[in-house]
Design a protein around this motif. Structure first.
Motif, PDB file in Angstrom:
ATOM      1  N   THR A 128       3.893   1.651  -3.494  1.00 22.40           N
ATOM      2  CA  THR A 128       3.770   2.795  -4.393  1.00 22.40           C
ATOM      3  C   THR A 128       3.949   2.330  -5.835  1.00 22.40           C
ATOM      4  O   THR A 128       4.915   1.634  -6.151  1.00 22.40           O
ATOM      5  N   SER A 129       3.035   2.749  -6.699  1.00 20.32           N
ATOM      6  CA  SER A 129       3.059   2.342  -8.106  1.00 20.32           C
ATOM      7  C   SER A 129       4.215   2.991  -8.859  1.00 20.32           C
ATOM      8  O   SER A 129       4.760   4.014  -8.444  1.00 20.32           O
ATOM      9  N   VAL A 130       4.548   2.398 -10.004  1.00 18.44           N
ATOM     10  CA  VAL A 130       5.613   2.921 -10.870  1.00 18.44           C
ATOM     11  C   VAL A 130       5.274   4.344 -11.316  1.00 18.44           C
ATOM     12  O   VAL A 130       6.117   5.240 -11.275  1.00 18.44           O
ATOM     13  N   THR A 151      11.004   1.108 -12.842  1.00 16.31           N
ATOM     14  CA  THR A 151      10.167   0.139 -13.571  1.00 16.31           C
ATOM     15  C   THR A 151       9.403  -0.820 -12.668  1.00 16.31           C
ATOM     16  O   THR A 151       8.634  -1.642 -13.152  1.00 16.31           O
ATOM     17  N   GLU A 152       9.614  -0.767 -11.358  1.00 19.43           N
ATOM     18  CA  GLU A 152       8.931  -1.674 -10.442  1.00 19.43           C
ATOM     19  C   GLU A 152       8.320  -0.892  -9.288  1.00 19.43           C
ATOM     20  O   GLU A 152       8.888   0.094  -8.830  1.00 19.43           O
ATOM     21  N   PRO A 153       7.153  -1.354  -8.795  1.00 15.39           N
ATOM     22  CA  PRO A 153       6.565  -0.705  -7.624  1.00 15.39           C
ATOM     23  C   PRO A 153       7.473  -0.887  -6.407  1.00 15.39           C
ATOM     24  O   PRO A 153       8.340  -1.767  -6.398  1.00 15.39           O
ATOM     25  N   LYS A 154       7.275  -0.058  -5.415  1.00 18.22           N
ATOM     26  CA  LYS A 154       8.143  -0.072  -4.241  1.00 18.22           C
ATOM     27  C   LYS A 154       7.297  -0.123  -2.967  1.00 18.22           C
ATOM     28  O   LYS A 154       6.305   0.609  -2.849  1.00 18.22           O
ATOM     29  N   VAL A 155       7.690  -0.989  -2.040  1.00 18.11           N
ATOM     30  CA  VAL A 155       7.048  -1.023  -0.727  1.00 18.11           C
ATOM     31  C   VAL A 155       7.746   0.046   0.101  1.00 18.11           C
ATOM     32  O   VAL A 155       8.964   0.034   0.248  1.00 18.11           O
ATOM     33  N   GLU A 156       6.943   0.981   0.603  1.00 12.02           N
ATOM     34  CA  GLU A 156       7.519   2.134   1.286  1.00 12.02           C
ATOM     35  C   GLU A 156       7.003   2.287   2.711  1.00 12.02           C
ATOM     36  O   GLU A 156       5.869   1.938   3.012  1.00 12.02           O
ATOM     37  N   PHE A 157       7.883   2.848   3.546  1.00 16.46           N
ATOM     38  CA  PHE A 157       7.486   3.303   4.868  1.00 16.46           C
ATOM     39  C   PHE A 157       6.961   4.715   4.658  1.00 16.46           C
ATOM     40  O   PHE A 157       7.702   5.604   4.246  1.00 16.46           O
ATOM     41  N   THR A 158       5.683   4.918   4.909  1.00 18.73           N
ATOM     42  CA  THR A 158       5.031   6.183   4.589  1.00 18.73           C
ATOM     43  C   THR A 158       4.522   6.854   5.854  1.00 18.73           C
ATOM     44  O   THR A 158       4.192   6.199   6.836  1.00 18.73           O
ATOM     45  N   PHE A 159       4.437   8.178   5.799  1.00 15.25           N
ATOM     46  CA  PHE A 159       3.974   8.955   6.952  1.00 15.25           C
ATOM     47  C   PHE A 159       3.062  10.069   6.468  1.00 15.25           C
ATOM     48  O   PHE A 159       3.399  10.772   5.515  1.00 15.25           O
ATOM     49  N   GLU A 160       1.902  10.204   7.097  1.00 13.72           N
ATOM     50  CA  GLU A 160       1.005  11.323   6.811  1.00 13.72           C
ATOM     51  C   GLU A 160       1.032  12.253   8.014  1.00 13.72           C
ATOM     52  O   GLU A 160       0.528  11.917   9.084  1.00 13.72           O
TER      53      GLU A 160
END
Length: 168
Positions: A128-130, A151-160
């Motif tokens: 996910t972008s900043v 200030t930094e992008p984040k690697v996320e566990f995402t669910f749709e």
């Protein structure tokens, strides 16, 4: 003959009273077992839902771009305070998943924080972008100082999610 009629009447009353008592006990037990859920999006059932910890285990074996279809249960940690267009659910004490809804087809009530839910949909890993993280922080009602710290992008566990059941 009088005694026979009296004994018959007493016996009849005893059996009727026992039957009513058992019937009332069954009805109370059935009401206790029935849990009512509000449904959002596609109609889903509670069957085969995994725990949030089991979903975290699946996430840990995935890499960016991987997708799995899954149904899981958790509690709502946070919900979008403007429209209910996203929510965050804990997977364990330190990790959470960001949930969005398929094609923005439905939203969650703004007061649903803390409620138990069962979700059906697709789990995937996303960076996910900043800018997007700051947008979510703004939607959650965070202060300008808190938003500026992102200030930094984040690697996320995402669910749709395509369907959600929320315990009343």
């Amino acid at each position: 003959m009088k005694y026979l009629i009296k004994i018959s009447m007493i016996t009849l009353l005893i059996f009727t009273a026992c039957k009513e008592s058992k019937k009332a006990e069954k009805e109370v037990e059935q009401i206790k077992q029935e849990v009512v859920y509000d449904s959002f999006g596609e109609k889903i059932t509670l069957d085969n839902a995994i725990t949030s910890e089991e979903l975290l285990t699946k996430f840990k074996t995935m890499k960016a771009g991987d997708t799995i279809n899954v149904k899981f249960a958790s509690n709502i940690k946070e919900v979008c305070s403007k429209k209910g267009c996203w929510m965050k659910l804990p997977l364990n004490d330190e990790t959470e998943t960001m949930v969005r809804f398929k094609d923005y087809g439905f939203f969650m009530p703004l007061d649903s924080k803390g409620r138990e839910v069962v979700l059906n949909g697709k789990a995937f890993i996303k960076e996910t972008s900043v800018k997007e993280l700051q947008h979510y922080a703004e939607d959650a009602g965070k202060s300008k100082d808190e938003i500026a710290k992102i200030t930094e992008p984040k690697v996320e566990f995402t669910f749709e999610a395509d369907g959600v059941l929320m315990k009343k």
